[in-house]
Design an enzyme around this catalytic site. Structure first.
Site, mmCIF file in Angstrom:
data_model
loop_
_atom_site.group_PDB
_atom_site.id
_atom_site.type_symbol
_atom_site.label_atom_id
_atom_site.label_comp_id
_atom_site.label_asym_id
_atom_site.label_seq_id
_atom_site.Cartn_x
_atom_site.Cartn_y
_atom_site.Cartn_z
ATOM 1 N N ARG A 10 0.831 -1.207 0.000
ATOM 2 C CA ARG A 10 0.000 0.000 0.000
ATOM 3 C C ARG A 10 0.864 1.254 0.000
ATOM 4 O O ARG A 10 0.566 2.223 -0.696
ATOM 5 C CB ARG A 10 -0.959 -0.034 1.190
ATOM 6 N N TYR B 130 -5.927 -1.152 -6.879
ATOM 7 C CA TYR B 130 -5.322 -2.354 -6.298
ATOM 8 C C TYR B 130 -4.719 -2.106 -4.922
ATOM 9 O O TYR B 130 -4.546 -0.985 -4.499
ATOM 10 C CB TYR B 130 -4.347 -3.044 -7.233
ATOM 11 N N GLU B 131 -4.455 -3.215 -4.235
ATOM 12 C CA GLU B 131 -4.053 -3.225 -2.818
ATOM 13 C C GLU B 131 -5.115 -2.585 -1.922
ATOM 14 O O GLU B 131 -4.809 -1.977 -0.906
ATOM 15 C CB GLU B 131 -2.696 -2.533 -2.613
ATOM 16 N N GLY B 132 -6.361 -2.769 -2.311
ATOM 17 C CA GLY B 132 -7.481 -2.177 -1.571
ATOM 18 C C GLY B 132 -7.863 -0.863 -2.204
ATOM 19 O O GLY B 132 -7.061 0.068 -2.243
#
Length: 595
Positions: free
Chosen positions: A295, A439-441
Site C-alpha cells: 500500500r 489495487y491493494e485495496g
C-alpha cells in the site's frame, strides 16, 4: 514527448534539510547510511531511471506482454533492463545483509521507489512485489524457508508475488475458496484459482515465488480460517537450483487499461506443492505485512506518476506558443507567448508542483518513521513511530494515488489536444495511474480502514499521536512571525479534523452509515492537513537555507509553492468538514431500486 529527469535536488533537500537523514546513521545497523552514501546511491539510481527504465516506459506500453500456452514474455528490452537492475544490487537495497541484501534504511528505499515508478511503473512492479514477498517471509517464515528463499529474492534471481484475489472474492477475503491439503512430508497440496496476480508469470527471473492465501480442511469460516503458503513456480533442489515444475500455472493474462508491460495473470493451482508460512489460520496477519508494504509502495506510484506528469506538463508549457499574456506580451519577438504565462495553466502546474513536493516530504518522513520503528533502541520511540505509520499508511495510499491520477489528467489538459495523442506519451500516465486507486485495496477501502480501524486503534492513541505531532509543531512555531501565514492555516485545518472526528464519535455508534459516509472525506481532510504540516516543515527548512544565503531562488520557490498550497489547496478542508457533518442521510435515503 513526455520527459523525466530524476528530481535529485528536491530529494536531497527533503532528506538533508527537512527530515535530517543524518539521524539514520545513529540507529543500530544503519551506521553506514551517511548522507554522503545516500546521496551517491540516489545519483546512481537516477542514471538507471533516466537512461534505462524511462526509455522503455512507452515502448513497453505499446508492445505489452505476450501470452502463449502458459508462457508470458515481457516487452522488448525488459529482460536486459532487469538483468542490469539486479546486477546493480537494486533488488536488495533494503534487504538484510544476512541474506545478501545491502541493509540500507527504508528511507532510502522510499526515495528510490519514487524514481523507479516515475520512470517506469510497470517495470518497477516486478522487483517491488518481490520485496513485499521478501518482507512477509522474513517476518513470518521459518528459518528453513528464509534460508532457501530470501537470498534468491534479495539478489533478484527469483521474484515474488502475492496471490489473494479470486474470481468471486476481492476485498472480502473471508469468501476465499482455495484449498490446502496437508501431505505426509509436511508440505501442502493447493488447488484453486487466483486472479489479478501482478507479475504472476514472466521471463525476467529463473523462478517465481508465490505467496498464496488458502484454507486448510478444518479451517474456521471467514478470515480467521485463512493460512499463508509459499508456492514456487519451480520446486527448489537441495543445492538451491530450480527443479521440476510445480502445479501452479498462468491460465491467461488480462488485457488492461494501463500498466500493459506488467503481466496481470490468472493463476491456476492444481495440486501445487506449498509450505505453510507462519501459523495455521493466521495467514492474514502475515499477508498484511506484504499488503501494508504494498500500500505504501502504491502510494509511491501515485507520487512517481505525478512527478513525471508534472515534468512533462512544465516542458510543454514552456515550449508551446499560444495567445498573449493578459498583462502584455512576454515573448514580443515571437508570434505568441508560451502558455506558461497564462493563469489557468499556472493553476494546473501549481496543483501538481505543490502536491509532488509536499508528498515527497511526507513519504520520506514515513520512511524515517519505519526505520525508527524497526531499529531505534528506545521502545517508546519505536511505539510512537509505529503509531504514526499505522495512521499514515491508508492516507498515503489513497491520497497519493488520487492525486497521481489528478496530476496525470492535468498534464493531458496542459498539453490540450496533443495530450490526447498516444505518441506524445502523456495519456499513458492517465491509464497507468488509474489502477493505483484500485489495487491493494480500493481507496474507499483505505478510507474505511482509516475510520473503522486506525482512528479507534489502541483507544485512539495512534490518531492522537499524529495530532500531537502537528500540535507540537504549531506550539513551537506559532510565535515566529515568518511562519504565521503557514502555521495559522495548519492550526485551523487541524481544528477541522478534530471537529469532524468528534462528529463521528457522537453519531457513528448510533448509525454506522455515518462512518461509511464520511470516510473518504475524512481521509482527504486528514491528508491535506498532513500535507500542510509537511509544507510548514519545508518552509522552516527553506528559511534556514535563505539565512545561509545559499541558492536563494530554490528556497524562495519552495516558500512560494507553500503559499499556493495554503491559499488554494488547503481551503478544501472547509468544505470537507461541512460534507462530513452533513451526515449520511442524503447518501442512504434513495431506495436501491430508484438508481
Amino acid at each position: 514527448m513526455a520527459v523525466y529527469k530524476a528530481p535529485i535536488k528536491d530529494i536531497q533537500f527533503v532528506l538533508n534539510e527537512v527530515i535530517d537523514v543524518s539521524k539514520l546513521a545513529k540507529l543500530p545497523g544503519y551506521e553506514d547510511a551517511t548522507p554522503d552514501t545516500i546521496h551517491a546511491i540516489v545519483e546512481e539510481a537516477a542514471k538507471l531511471c533516466e537512461n534505462v527504465l524511462f526509455p522503455l516506459n512507452r515502448t513497453g506500453d505499446e508492445e505489452g506482454c505476450h501470452y502463449e500456452n502458459g508462457v508470458v514474455r515481457t516487452p522488448k528490452g525488459f529482460k536486459e533492463a532487469y538483468k542490469q537492475f539486479a546486477e546493480g544490487g537494486w533488488t536488495g537495497i533494503t534487504c538484510d545483509p544476512e541474506y545478501g541484501g545491502q541493509g540500507l534504511p527504508a528511507t532510502v528505499g522510499f526515495a528510490l521507489q519514487e524514481m523507479f515508478t516515475a520512470s517506469n511503473q510497470a517495470f518497477a512492479m516486478y522487483p517491488g512485489l518481490s520485496h513485499g514477498a521478501y518482507e512477509a517471509l522474513s517476518r513470518h517464515g521459518s528459518d528453513e524457508l528464509k534460508k532457501r528463499y530470501l537470498p534468491k529474492l534479495a539478489d533478484g534471481t527469483w521474484s515474488g508475488t502475492m496471490c489473494l484475489t479470486e474470481p468471486h472474492c476481492g476485498t472480502d477475503l473471508g469468501m476465499l475458496r482455495t484449498k490446502a491439503e496437508p501431505q505426509a512430508d509436511g508440505s501442502y497440496s493447493l488447488s484453486g484459482t487466483k486472479i489479478f496476480i501482478s507479475a504472476g508469470e514472466h521471463d525476467l527471473t529463473e523462478n517465481i515465488v508465490h505467496l498464496v492465501l488458502a484454507r486448510l480442511p478444518d479451517a474456521p469460516g471467514g478470515t480467521k480460517g485463512i493460512s499463508l503458503f509459499i508456492v514456487p513456480k519451480f520446486l527448489p533442489k537441495a543445492d538451491g537450483s530450480v527443479g521440476e515444475r510445480n502445479g501452479i500455472r498462468c491460465g491467461a493474462i488480462e488485457h488492461k487499461m494501463g500498466i500493459k508491460a506488467n503481466a496481470t495473470c490468472v493463476m491456476n493451482l492444481d495440486g501445487a506443492t506449498g509450505w505453510l508460512v507462519g501459523e495455521a489460520n493466521k495467514g492474514m496477519t502475515a499477508m498484511f505485512v506484504m499488503m501494508n508494504a504494498a500500500r505504501l509502495g502504491v502510494g509511491m506510484q501515485g507520487l512517481g506518476i505525478a512527478e513525471t506528469s508534472y515534468q512533462s506538463a512544465v516542458a510543454y508549457a514552456r515550449d508551446r506558443l499560444q495567445g498573449r499574456s493578459l498583462t502584455g506580451p512576454k515573448n514580443a519577438g515571437g508570434p505568441a507567448d508560451p502558455i506558461i504565462v497564462h493563469p489557468d495553466v499556472r493553476r494546473m502546474l501549481m496543483i501538481q508542483k505543490s502536491f509532488t513536493e509536499g508528498a515527497r516530504a511526507l513519504a520520506l518522513w514515513v520512511g524515517m518513521l519505519i526505520d525508527e520503528a524497526h531499529s531505534h533502541p528506545d521502545a517508546a520511540t519505536r511505539e510512537a513511530a509505529d503509531d504514526l505509520i499505522q495512521m499514515l499508511t491508508p492516507i498515503i495510499k489513497a491520497y497519493f494515488t488520487d492525486m497521481g491520477s489528478e496530476c496525470a489528467n492535468l498534464a493531458v489538459q496542459t498539453w490540450g489536444g496533443h495530450g490526447f495523442i498516444r505518441e506524445n506519451g502523456v495519456e499513458q500516465f492517465v491509464r497507468d495511474a488509474r489502477i493505483t486507486q484500485l489495487y491493494e485495496g480500493t481507496n474507499g477501502i483505505q478510507a474505511l480502514d482509516l475510520v473503522g480501524r486506525k482512528l479507534p486503534m489502541k483507544g485512539g492513541r495512534a490518531a492522537q499521536r499524529l495530532l500531537g505531532e502537528i500540535s507540537g509543531f504549531i506550539a513551537q512555531h506559532k510565535g515566529n512571525e515568518k511562519m504565521k501565514e503557514f502555521v495559522e492555516p495548519l492550526e485551523k485545518a487541524m481544528g477541522r479534523v478534530q471537529d469532524s472526528a468528534l462528529f463521528l464519535m457522537q453519531n457513528a455508534m448510533k448509525n454506522p452509515d455515518e462512518a461509511g459516509g464520511a470516510a473518504s472525506d475524512l481521509l482527504r481532510l486528514m491528508a491535506l492537513t498532513a500535507m500542510a504540516y509537511m509544507w510548514n516543515r519545508i518552509v522552516v527548512a527553506s528559511h534556514k537555507g535563505l539565512e545561509a544565503a545559499n541558492d536563494n531562488a530554490f528556497y524562495e520557490a519552495k516558500i512560494a509553492t507553500a503559499r499556493f498550497f495554503m491559499a488554494r489547496v488547503l481551503p478544501q478542508t472547509v468544505s470537507l468538514n461541512h460534507q462530513i457533518k452533513a451526515g449520511a442521510s442524503t447518501l442512504m435515503a434513495l431506495p436501491a431500486e430508484a438508481f
